[in-house]
Design an enzyme around this catalytic site. Structure first.
Site, short mmCIF file in Angstrom:
data_model
loop_
_atom_site.label_atom_id
_atom_site.label_comp_id
_atom_site.label_asym_id
_atom_site.label_seq_id
_atom_site.Cartn_x
_atom_site.Cartn_y
_atom_site.Cartn_z
N ASP A 177 0.72 5.30 1.83
CA ASP A 177 0.04 6.08 3.09
C ASP A 177 -0.62 7.05 2.42
O ASP A 177 -0.34 7.92 1.34
CB ASP A 177 0.91 6.46 3.95
CG ASP A 177 1.42 5.38 4.79
OD1 ASP A 177 1.00 4.21 4.79
OD2 ASP A 177 2.36 5.54 5.51
N HIS A 206 0.64 -1.14 -0.05
CA HIS A 206 -0.03 0.05 -0.18
C HIS A 206 0.73 1.31 0.22
O HIS A 206 2.24 1.07 0.14
CB HIS A 206 -1.02 0.11 1.04
CG HIS A 206 -0.09 0.24 2.56
ND1 HIS A 206 0.50 -0.79 3.11
CD2 HIS A 206 -0.18 1.34 3.40
CE1 HIS A 206 1.20 -0.28 4.27
NE2 HIS A 206 0.68 1.00 4.19
N HIS A 209 4.97 0.05 0.23
CA HIS A 209 5.47 -0.76 0.95
C HIS A 209 4.61 -1.69 1.72
O HIS A 209 3.48 -1.70 1.69
CB HIS A 209 6.01 0.14 2.32
CG HIS A 209 5.07 1.27 2.65
ND1 HIS A 209 4.67 2.44 2.11
CD2 HIS A 209 4.72 1.07 4.10
CE1 HIS A 209 4.07 3.01 3.22
NE2 HIS A 209 3.80 2.19 3.97
N ARG A 243 6.04 -9.30 16.00
CA ARG A 243 6.77 -7.88 15.57
C ARG A 243 5.83 -6.97 16.19
O ARG A 243 4.66 -6.83 16.07
CB ARG A 243 6.90 -7.84 14.08
CG ARG A 243 7.62 -6.58 13.66
CD ARG A 243 7.88 -6.69 12.25
NE ARG A 243 8.90 -5.37 11.65
CZ ARG A 243 8.14 -4.54 11.53
NH1 ARG A 243 6.66 -4.38 11.40
NH2 ARG A 243 8.95 -3.59 10.89
#
Length: 323
Positions: free
Chosen positions: A205, A203, A260, A270
């Site tokens: 941002d 995607h 990203h 994580r």
């Protein structure tokens, strides 16, 4: 809710986890913002580095950013404690009343497995949160971090905007406030079926800038460089800055809103924290350069179109809608 996605193997995308893991690992350009407090030469060179990274890479890492290690360490601990709570507490607890309504698991709009992000998160609109009187150690830490992130994001945005030659020095002061922005705390659980799954699907941002606090020990962030996916090498001292769609539009494609994603890990969880610099909904996005690549649009119009596209197609179309 996701049962039909997880049990229908025909919906797996034609890729496997090996493709995600063997991509090249690179170290992002490191920029020391402490140089902005030194000589005129240092300030000029630092600003040039920031603009060049935004133009050529779409993301970069910064040190000397002024956000204390204490507050960054504290948000990590608070975040881990928050995600360790039982599921019913995260969505219903009175103690988390300012957060519970912002709890998300996966991708509620997913229509196939390829759209499902293997993630749980608290996506926090800071306008409501900063106005809350529910003071806890967690809320105090979020409030302090968000204000420091806001100052950093505004500093970088002003530098990038000035490098474009825009003649509205108060644009970000007038259009962005701490109450327009968002903070997102993420946990990527171990994924027992990593083939074709992403912690966060590819995607861009939809804001001006994102500031990302990565996990110290577990990597996973990847982005597109020269037409191929590369993995970001971990650096425990830095914050990562990502250019968003609004800055690409405002810069007339000079700066890159970089695609990203986050890959899954079969054995380890994580954590990360993201800060999103956003304008008010009424803010008009347009370039001062002619001919402009994009028509004028408001942030509200952009967000609405993104939401409609995700609902209709299962994915974000983005800036191409506004050419």
């Amino acid at each position: 809710m996701y049962k039909h996605l997880l049990h229908n193997s025909s919906e797996l995308p034609p890729k496997d986890n090996h493709e995600q893991l063997i991509v090249e690992e690179i170290e992002l350009l490191m920029i020391d913002l402490g140089r902005l407090n030194l000589s005129e030469f240092d300030r000029k060179e630092c600003k040039q580095q920031i603009a060049k990274a935004a133009q050529e890479w779409g993301l970069f890492q910064v040190v000397g950013h002024g956000i204390s290690k204490d507050i960054l360490d504290k948000i990590r601990l608070e975040q881990i404690n928050l995600f360790r709570k039982p599921f019913h507490e995260k969505i219903n607890s009175k103690k988390l009343s300012s957060l519970a309504g912002n709890y998300i698991w996966g991708t509620p709009s997913a229509t196939c497995l390829g759209q499902l992000s293997w993630i749980e998160s608290f996506h926090i609109p800071l306008g409501d949160f900063l106005s809350s009187t529910n003071l806890t150690s967690l809320s105090s830490t979020i409030g302090q971090l968000s204000m420091e992130m806001f100052e950093l994001a505004n500093l970088l945005a002003k530098i990038l905007d000035k490098k474009l030659g825009h003649h509205k020095p108060n644009f970000f002061k007038e259009s962005c406030s701490p109450f327009n922005c968002y903070l997102r705390m993420n946990r990527y659980p171990p994924c027992p079926m990593p083939r074709g799954m992403f912690g966060l699907v590819p995607h861009t941002d939809s804001n001006f800038l994102t500031i990302l606090l990565q996990d110290h020990q577990i990597g996973g962030l990847q982005f597109v460089k020269d037409g191929k996916w590369v993995t970001v090498k971990l650096n425990s001292e830095s914050l990562i800055v990502i250019i968003g769609d609004l800055f690409q539009a405002r810069s007339n494609d000079t700066y890159r809103s970089i695609e990203h994603r986050v890959i899954t890990n079969e054995l380890k969880e994580r954590f990360s924290t993201s800060y999103f610099l956003c304008p008010s909904y009424e803010t008009i996005i347009n370039s001062c350069v002619e001919p402009s690549v994009y028509r004028k649009f408001s942030f509200q119009e952009y967000k609405k179109q993104v939401q409609e596209d995700v609902k209709t197609f299962g994915y974000k179309v983005g800036l191409s809608r506004f050419r």
